[in-house]
Structures are given as structure tokens and as C-alpha cells.
Design an enzyme around this catalytic site. Structure first.
Site, PDB file in Angstrom:
ATOM      1  N   SER A 183       0.838  -1.191   0.000  1.00  0.00           N
ATOM      2  CA  SER A 183       0.000   0.000   0.000  1.00  0.00           C
ATOM      3  C   SER A 183       0.881   1.253   0.000  1.00  0.00           C
ATOM      4  O   SER A 183       1.690   1.431  -0.898  1.00  0.00           O
ATOM      5  CB  SER A 183      -0.957  -0.037   1.187  1.00  0.00           C
ATOM      6  N   GLU A 301      -9.082  -4.946  -4.636  1.00  0.00           N
ATOM      7  CA  GLU A 301      -8.455  -4.009  -3.709  1.00  0.00           C
ATOM      8  C   GLU A 301      -9.458  -3.168  -2.916  1.00  0.00           C
ATOM      9  O   GLU A 301      -9.413  -3.099  -1.697  1.00  0.00           O
ATOM     10  CB  GLU A 301      -7.531  -3.061  -4.485  1.00  0.00           C
ATOM     11  N   HIS A 395      -7.999  -5.249  -0.326  1.00  0.00           N
ATOM     12  CA  HIS A 395      -6.735  -4.615   0.041  1.00  0.00           C
ATOM     13  C   HIS A 395      -6.206  -5.198   1.358  1.00  0.00           C
ATOM     14  O   HIS A 395      -6.944  -5.324   2.326  1.00  0.00           O
ATOM     15  CB  HIS A 395      -6.975  -3.113   0.194  1.00  0.00           C
TER      16      HIS A 395
END
Length: 497
Positions: A183, A301, A395
Site C-alpha cells: 500500500s 483491492e 486490500h
């Protein structure tokens, strides 16, 4: 390395032997960024007398959302090291940078605990803490010489320098350091591999769910910093220096909610100094040459951003759709049709995922492939609970498969309806095997990326396959877009929003 007490350039450190590995926690790698150093680049640590007790984690950067046992303080620039039992051969090093949108997170989290990865894969694992939020990723340089840009990123560079200089004492190979981030940590990786100050310390790079286009020009970053000062009712530099760290970070989440770019408020700045250019055009020009890259995303995600119940977790959907508003109407219609055609009801999730993560990762892979060996992957596996809640492979869902920490506090919910069964262990083994092979050798078994092709290995329930990172028909639509033009030409798409 012999035993758990090691000599470094900063002084001696004493760790512990635990579960088959040596572990050192809370080693300072830079001077405490307090007082006049609060908004300055990281400085080398001056060292300590005697033997430092490195058996407990250090402070985390001030932030909201974390409770005990995490203690927050500005004196937070520390790192943690897991090392196998000593042998004559130096081990490959995994230098992990945590995510959290540059305003939350810590390398001390249980999901990043490196024991299993270190012991089972025979590598040295390093996690770090670095400055976050207003302390690390707002640009107050307009206030004068006492304020630097990219303070948090300078912390990461200083940590890399310390590890490069000292990791041999812990059994690691300073000539084989793989920097890996997830990330926001992956965003940092995309910048680091193109930065002259960081490149000497990096052998290879892994980006997990990064978005290397979502960075700021100095002007845009300073506008955001001014908005933050107004939001916090801080009239000048003296007020910014005097406010306590706790007060400074208390309203950061509220600021991201009212800021027009949401989670992107705190970010890396293209300042022309520490960070010379945006990662994609920099890589195209060879700035990351000869650093092998592995880059990928999860399949879904941003599934939670399309859920009314969970959309507050990451405020990005509006930004993604705003980018589309700057495209020609014909392209907007053809893109919408392509997403309906390929994904049906999941089209919105995949669109937002592509806008924030996957397309920029694809373009970075292509840019990197021009000058370095580059591979791509996609993490597609979703345990039963994630399927039932329609979150899918969202995610951060790949993190427990990298570290093997299924029961950690922030991962356990994923497996509530899925005992750690054969298929989960198989996917974990497959992913770890590939990532560690890459870290040790700089090579992988599937086809490399090229300027025109990005084959990605898929980690999924069914036997793994290699498929295009993005469906070719969708990728071709983006080739016509302003989004791609800006992403590849030193212009941040977010600045049009």
C-alpha cells in the site's frame, strides 16, 4: 553473528532468542525527530553507551486508532530485526515498509511479526517505524528553512542506510537487500528505487498494492499543508512547532474526510531534490535501472469502498470517479461498457481498483521493464467469509500469506469461517516461495513483463495461472486516456480533481 548481543556502528544491542530465531526490537536508526528536528529530514543516530536492551518494541509514530501495547511518541525512528541462527553464509534481507496511507500503521504490528518468515525461509527480516501524517508527509517548507519536505520518506532512506551498514553483524547480506512495501509502503518503494539517495542500498524491490501516481507536486502539497493548518487553527510556524504531537494527529482522519482528495492528503512530494520525479516517468528514463522488480495487486483491492457500511475505511471512491470525469464522453462510455462486459455486477469494484492501484502498477511495470527484469502477480484468493461478505480478495488480504501470521489481531477475522486448511497453506507456501526466490536470486519462473505485455501470476483457489495483469480490452481503452498521459508524464492525476 554469535549469540543475541551484536555490535553496530551505533553501539551494542542485546536481543533475545525466541522460537528458533534471534530477535532485536526497537533499535534506533536515527536521532529522535523532536524539538527543532520535528519537521527536518532524518539525521544519523549519535549512538549509545553500553549495551542497548533491544528486547521490546520501540514507540510508534503518534496516530489515532492503535491501543496498548503500542506506545506512541515522536521518538519513534526504530527498526526490528529477525535473523536465523548464525551460519557462515550471509542471508538475503527483506526490508519491509508498512502501509497505512502515510498517516497510520507501524512495523510493530503482529501481522508483520517476522519469526515464521525468517525461520522457515532462512532470510533476515527487518520492519521499521517512520514518521506519518502531518509529522512525516505534509509539506510545510513554505514556512521557512526549519521545515523539510518528505520527512517520513527521509526516515526510510536513513533506515535503509543503517541496515546496509550494519546488517552483516546480524547475519544479513548488505549486498542483497530487497525492499518490500505494501500500500503506502509500496508507494514509497516506487519512489525509493528511482531516488539517488536510496538506490545504493537496494538490490531488488517488491511492490504490493502500490499506486505510484498518487503523489504531489510541491505546489499541491503546500496547498494541502495550508489547508491542514487552517483546519487545525494553527496561524503560523511557532504554533505548529508548539502543538503537542497528540493534538497534531488527533484530527487527521477528520481532515482526510473533508479534504477533496481524501486518503491522498498525506503523501510523497515530488520536490525535485529528495524525490526528483514521479516514479513512472523516472523509471522510463532508467532511474530504476538494474533493480529487479516484482509488482502486483489483490483482485478486489477497494471492494469495501463500494460498500455503504465500510466505505469510510478508505475515502477514495470519489477520487477515482472524479478522474474519469476529465475523460472524453466517448471513452467514459466505452470504459463503462468494458467493465460491465468483463465483470458484471463487480464492475464498480474493479473500476475503482484499477483507477487507484492496478493501472498505475501496470504502467510502472512496463516502465521498469525497459531497464530491469520485472515480473507481475495478482492475489485473487478469498477465504469463505470474504466471499460471503463480497469483500473478496480485498486490500491487505495478501499480508497474512506473506508473513504466515493468520491469527494476528488484524488478520484473524478473514479466516473465521475457514480453518487454516490445506488450500490456505498451499497458497501461502506458493507466494512465500516465489517472493523469497525473487529476494534471493532476482529471478522467477513465469514470463517477464515487457513494454507491451504484463503477464501476472495469479494466486487463487484453483491451480495458479498466468494471465494479463489487466484485461487487454480494458487496458487498450486506458491507452487513449488522459489518466495514462498524466501518469506517464510527470503529472499527478489527483491534481486534476
Amino acid at each position: 553473528m554469535h549469540g543475541n548481543t551484536v555490535s553496530t556502528t551505533s553501539g551494542r544491542v542485546r536481543g533475545i532468542y525466541r522460537k528458533g530465531v534471534f530477535l532485536w526490537r526497537g533499535i534506533p536508526y536515527a536521532s529522535a525527530p523532536e524539538g527543532n528536528l520535528r519537521f527536518k529530514h532524518a539525521r544519523p543516530h549519535k549512538g549509545w553507551p553500553g549495551v542497548l536492551d533491544a528486547t521490546r518494541y520501540g514507540n510508534i509514530c503518534p496516530q489515532t486508532g492503535f491501543r496498548a501495547p503500542h506506545k506512541a511518541a515522536e521518538d519513534c525512528l526504530t527498526l526490528n530485526i529477525w535473523a536465523p541462527v548464525a551460519s557462515s553464509k550471509k542471508k538475503a534481507v527483506l526490508f519491509y515498509i508498512h502501509g497505512g496511507s502515510f498517516w497510520r500503521g507501524t512495523g510493530n504490528e503482529s501481522r508483520y511479526e517476522g519469526t515464521k518468515l525468517c525461520r522457515n525461509r532462512d532470510v533476515v527480516v527487518v520492519t521499521i517505524n517512520y514518521r506519518l501524517g502531518a509529522l512525516g508527509f505534509l509539506d510545510f517548507s513554505f514556512l521557512g528553512k526549519g521545515f523539510d519536505t518528505n520527512c517520513g520518506l527521509s526516515d526510510i532512506v536513513q533506515a535503509l542506510a543503517w541496515v546496509h551498514e550494519n546488517i552483516a553483524a546480524f547475519g544479513g547480506d548488505p549486498g542483497n537487500i530487497t525492499v518490500i512495501g505494501q500500500s503506502a509502503g509500496a508507494n514509497a518503494v516506487s519512489a525509493l528505487v528511482t531516488m539517488p539517495s536510496a538506490k545504493p542500498y537496494i538490490s531488488k524491490a517488491i511492490m504490493m498494492s502500490g499506486c505510484p501516481v498518487w503523489m504531489h507536486t510541491s505546489k499541491n502539497a503546500q496547498d494541502i499543508a495550508r489547508q491542514f493548518m487552517d483546519f487545525m487553527e494553527l496561524p503560523d510556524a511557532n504554533a505548529l512547532r508548539r502543538i503537542s504531537a497528540d493534538e497534531l494527529v488527533k484530527k487527521q482522519k477528520a481532515f482526510t474526510r473533508q479534504c477533496k482528495i481524501g486518503e491522498g492528503a498525506f503523501s510523497i512530494v515530488i520536490d525535485g531534490k529528495l524525490v526528483p520525479d514521479y516514479p513512472i516517468p523516472a523509471a522510463q528514463q532508467g532511474a530504476s535501472a538494474n533493480i529487479p522488480l516484482l509488482i502486483g495487486t489483490t483482485r478486489d483491492e477497494l471492494s469495501f469502498s463500494c460498500s455503504k457500511l465500510l466505505s469510510g475505511i478508505m475515502a477514495v471512491k470519489d477520487v477515482a470517479f472524479s478522474v474519469l470525469s476529465y475523460e472524453q464522453s466517448g471513452l467514459r462510455k466505452s470504459l463503462a461498457e468494458r467493465y460491465r462486459q468483463y465483470y458484471g455486477k463487480r464492475g464498480q469494484v474493479q473500476f475503482v481498483t484499477d483507477q487507484i492501484f492496478r493501472m498505475s502498477s501496470l504502467w510502472f511495470a512496463q516502465a521498469s521493464a525497459k531497464h530491469a527484469k520485472t515480473w507481475a502477480y495478482s492475489f485473487d484468493y478469498a477465504p469463505l467469509l470474504m466471499q460471503l461478505t463480497q469483500l473478496g480478495a480485498c486490500h491487505s488480504s495478501d499480508i497474512p500469506f506473506l508473513f504466515g501470521n493468520y491469527s494476528s489481531t488484524r488478520c484473524a477475522y478473514m479466516f473465521l469461517l475457514s480453518p487454516i486448511q490445506k488450500v490456505i497453506r498451499k497458497i501461502c507456501d506458493e507466494l512465500q516461495t516465489d517472493f523469497i526466490q525473487f529476494a534471493k536470486t532476482g529471478s522467477l519462473s513465469w514470463t517477464q513483463c515487457s513494454l507491451s505485455d504484463t503477464p501476472a501470476k495469479c494466486y487463487a483457489y484453483k491451480p495458479q495461472k498466468v494471465a494479463p495483469m489487466v484485461a487487454p480490452a480494458i487496458s487498450k481503452e486506458y491507452d487513449k486516456s488522459n489518466f495514462k498521459k498524466k501518469s506517464c508524464q510527470s503529472i499527478c492525476p489527483a491534481e486534476s480533481v
